[in-house]
Design a protein around this motif. Structure first.
Motif, PDB file in Angstrom:
ATOM      1  N   PHE A  62     -23.403  -6.408 -10.453  1.00 39.90           N
ATOM      2  CA  PHE A  62     -22.590  -5.744 -11.468  1.00 39.90           C
ATOM      3  C   PHE A  62     -22.029  -4.426 -10.944  1.00 39.90           C
ATOM      4  N   VAL A  63     -20.725  -4.227 -11.146  1.00 43.17           N
ATOM      5  CA  VAL A  63     -20.032  -3.017 -10.714  1.00 43.17           C
ATOM      6  C   VAL A  63     -19.226  -2.494 -11.889  1.00 43.17           C
ATOM      7  N   TRP A  64     -19.270  -1.157 -12.125  1.00 46.32           N
ATOM      8  CA  TRP A  64     -18.506  -0.581 -13.225  1.00 46.32           C
ATOM      9  C   TRP A  64     -18.195   0.884 -12.937  1.00 46.32           C
ATOM     10  N   PHE A  65     -17.139   1.372 -13.579  1.00 53.38           N
ATOM     11  CA  PHE A  65     -16.736   2.768 -13.499  1.00 53.38           C
ATOM     12  C   PHE A  65     -17.114   3.479 -14.782  1.00 53.38           C
ATOM     13  N   THR A  66     -17.376   4.767 -14.672  1.00 55.10           N
ATOM     14  CA  THR A  66     -17.535   5.614 -15.840  1.00 55.10           C
ATOM     15  C   THR A  66     -16.720   6.883 -15.613  1.00 55.10           C
ATOM     16  N   THR A  67     -16.368   7.519 -16.700  1.00 51.68           N
ATOM     17  CA  THR A  67     -15.756   8.838 -16.609  1.00 51.68           C
ATOM     18  C   THR A  67     -16.800   9.845 -17.056  1.00 51.68           C
ATOM     19  N   GLY A  68     -16.740  11.030 -16.500  1.00 55.15           N
ATOM     20  CA  GLY A  68     -17.740  12.027 -16.844  1.00 55.15           C
ATOM     21  C   GLY A  68     -17.145  13.404 -17.004  1.00 55.15           C
ATOM     22  N   ARG A  69     -17.905  14.244 -17.657  1.00 59.29           N
ATOM     23  CA  ARG A  69     -17.526  15.643 -17.856  1.00 59.29           C
ATOM     24  C   ARG A  69     -18.797  16.477 -17.848  1.00 59.29           C
ATOM     25  N   VAL A  70     -18.815  17.505 -17.003  1.00 62.23           N
ATOM     26  CA  VAL A  70     -19.963  18.408 -16.923  1.00 62.23           C
ATOM     27  C   VAL A  70     -19.981  19.262 -18.186  1.00 62.23           C
ATOM     28  N   SER A  71     -21.117  19.274 -18.871  1.00 60.62           N
ATOM     29  CA  SER A  71     -21.227  20.055 -20.108  1.00 60.62           C
ATOM     30  C   SER A  71     -22.022  21.343 -19.920  1.00 60.62           C
ATOM     31  N   ALA A  72     -22.879  21.421 -18.906  1.00 60.62           N
ATOM     32  CA  ALA A  72     -23.627  22.649 -18.615  1.00 60.62           C
ATOM     33  C   ALA A  72     -23.848  22.733 -17.116  1.00 60.62           C
ATOM     34  N   ALA A  73     -23.606  23.910 -16.551  1.00 64.96           N
ATOM     35  CA  ALA A  73     -23.790  24.134 -15.119  1.00 64.96           C
ATOM     36  C   ALA A  73     -24.278  25.567 -14.918  1.00 64.96           C
ATOM     37  N   ARG A  74     -25.587  25.754 -15.077  1.00 69.14           N
ATOM     38  CA  ARG A  74     -26.197  27.071 -14.909  1.00 69.14           C
ATOM     39  C   ARG A  74     -27.117  27.012 -13.694  1.00 69.14           C
ATOM     40  N   VAL A  75     -26.685  27.666 -12.629  1.00 69.79           N
ATOM     41  CA  VAL A  75     -27.380  27.604 -11.341  1.00 69.79           C
ATOM     42  C   VAL A  75     -28.868  27.912 -11.510  1.00 69.79           C
ATOM     43  N   GLY A  76     -29.681  27.004 -10.974  1.00 69.56           N
ATOM     44  CA  GLY A  76     -31.123  27.172 -10.999  1.00 69.56           C
ATOM     45  C   GLY A  76     -31.776  26.925 -12.339  1.00 69.56           C
ATOM     46  N   GLU A  77     -30.972  26.569 -13.365  1.00 69.66           N
ATOM     47  CA  GLU A  77     -31.534  26.353 -14.703  1.00 69.66           C
ATOM     48  C   GLU A  77     -31.248  24.967 -15.255  1.00 69.66           C
ATOM     49  N   GLU A  78     -29.960  24.596 -15.305  1.00 71.15           N
ATOM     50  CA  GLU A  78     -29.593  23.347 -15.974  1.00 71.15           C
ATOM     51  C   GLU A  78     -28.276  22.802 -15.430  1.00 71.15           C
ATOM     52  N   PHE A  79     -28.234  21.477 -15.305  1.00 73.74           N
ATOM     53  CA  PHE A  79     -26.997  20.773 -14.966  1.00 73.74           C
ATOM     54  C   PHE A  79     -26.951  19.528 -15.843  1.00 73.74           C
ATOM     55  N   ASN A 123     -22.004  -1.154 -26.324  1.00 71.51           N
ATOM     56  CA  ASN A 123     -23.181  -1.985 -26.071  1.00 71.51           C
ATOM     57  C   ASN A 123     -22.782  -3.294 -25.385  1.00 71.51           C
ATOM     58  N   VAL A 124     -21.704  -3.901 -25.860  1.00 76.59           N
ATOM     59  CA  VAL A 124     -21.208  -5.146 -25.250  1.00 76.59           C
ATOM     60  C   VAL A 124     -20.727  -4.872 -23.825  1.00 76.59           C
ATOM     61  N   LEU A 125     -19.968  -3.804 -23.633  1.00 80.22           N
ATOM     62  CA  LEU A 125     -19.471  -3.463 -22.294  1.00 80.22           C
ATOM     63  C   LEU A 125     -20.629  -3.221 -21.326  1.00 80.22           C
ATOM     64  N   GLY A 126     -21.679  -2.554 -21.792  1.00 87.71           N
ATOM     65  CA  GLY A 126     -22.849  -2.321 -20.949  1.00 87.71           C
ATOM     66  C   GLY A 126     -23.519  -3.608 -20.535  1.00 87.71           C
ATOM     67  N   THR A 127     -23.574  -4.556 -21.453  1.00 88.42           N
ATOM     68  CA  THR A 127     -24.186  -5.850 -21.134  1.00 88.42           C
ATOM     69  C   THR A 127     -23.320  -6.632 -20.157  1.00 88.42           C
ATOM     70  N   VAL A 128     -22.011  -6.622 -20.369  1.00 90.67           N
ATOM     71  CA  VAL A 128     -21.087  -7.395 -19.524  1.00 90.67           C
ATOM     72  C   VAL A 128     -20.919  -6.762 -18.147  1.00 90.67           C
ATOM     73  N   PHE A 129     -20.621  -5.449 -18.102  1.00 89.67           N
ATOM     74  CA  PHE A 129     -20.306  -4.813 -16.822  1.00 89.67           C
ATOM     75  C   PHE A 129     -21.534  -4.341 -16.055  1.00 89.67           C
ATOM     76  N   ALA A 130     -22.551  -3.844 -16.746  1.00 88.73           N
ATOM     77  CA  ALA A 130     -23.737  -3.324 -16.075  1.00 88.73           C
ATOM     78  C   ALA A 130     -24.884  -4.328 -16.062  1.00 88.73           C
ATOM     79  N   GLY A 131     -24.743  -5.415 -16.807  1.00 86.35           N
ATOM     80  CA  GLY A 131     -25.774  -6.442 -16.824  1.00 86.35           C
ATOM     81  C   GLY A 131     -27.046  -6.029 -17.528  1.00 86.35           C
ATOM     82  N   THR A 132     -26.951  -5.025 -18.393  1.00 83.20           N
ATOM     83  CA  THR A 132     -28.141  -4.516 -19.066  1.00 83.20           C
ATOM     84  C   THR A 132     -27.858  -4.321 -20.542  1.00 83.20           C
ATOM     85  N   ASN A 133     -28.576  -5.061 -21.379  1.00 86.38           N
ATOM     86  CA  ASN A 133     -28.393  -4.871 -22.821  1.00 86.38           C
ATOM     87  C   ASN A 133     -29.098  -3.588 -23.246  1.00 86.38           C
TER      88      ASN A 133
END
Length: 159
Positions: A62-79, A123-133
């Motif tokens: 199974f192969v799939w793409f995702t889009t992402g966006r960084v919501s927190a980037a605090r050096v040494g604390e949280e990413f 949920n359907v896309l995850g099952t079809v593209f990632a092979g995981t319900n």
């Protein structure tokens, strides 16, 4: 009883919080740590809160793409970053870094964001593209998080 929607795993790494943060926050290396992520393309650097990226993932055949966006980037604390597909939310992934002894406790978190409008489709896309319900996703993610953290710990001690 509903399905589990949050996971958390942690490990102590023999490196300073800032050093471990730099490993995790360098998104193009995410394919080195995660057993599902193969590549991450970041069109604009440096990576900070608001940075968008595209992830290429693979699990078995199974192969799939995702889009992402960084919501927190605090050096040494949280990413933390949110991922989705076709504009629909899938998950929030996060890493917290806390000094512990001479090292760092790295905690990886996952939150299922497939709720509300579009949840059935994702949920359907995850099952079809990632092979995981959705029910199996918990076990897959827990295993993946443990693998990811072990790989980060190994890389941090080599650096």
């Amino acid at each position: 009883m509903g399905r589990e929607r949050k996971l958390e795993e942690s490990i102590v790494v023999d490196a300073a919080p800032e050093a471990v943060y730099r490993l995790v926050a360098h998104l193009p290396d995410m394919g080195r740590w995660s057993p599902e992520c193969r590549r991450v393309w970041v069109p604009r650097t440096p990576v900070r809160a608001g940075t968008r990226f595209i992830g290429l993932n693979r699990r078995g055949p199974f192969v799939w793409f995702t889009t992402g966006r960084v919501s927190a980037a605090r050096v040494g604390e949280e990413f933390t970053f949110d991922v989705g597909i076709f504009g629909l939310p899938i998950a929030r992934w996060g890493y917290r870094f806390a000094a512990e002894g001479s090292g760092t406790r790295v905690t990886e978190t996952w939150e299922d964001r497939r709720t509300g409008p579009g949840a059935r489709l994702t949920n359907v896309l995850g099952t079809v593209f990632a092979g995981t319900n959705p029910e199996r996703r918990i076990a897959v993610n827990r295993h993946g998080m443990r693998t990811t953290l072990a790989r980060i710990a190994q890389a941090a001690t080599v650096s």
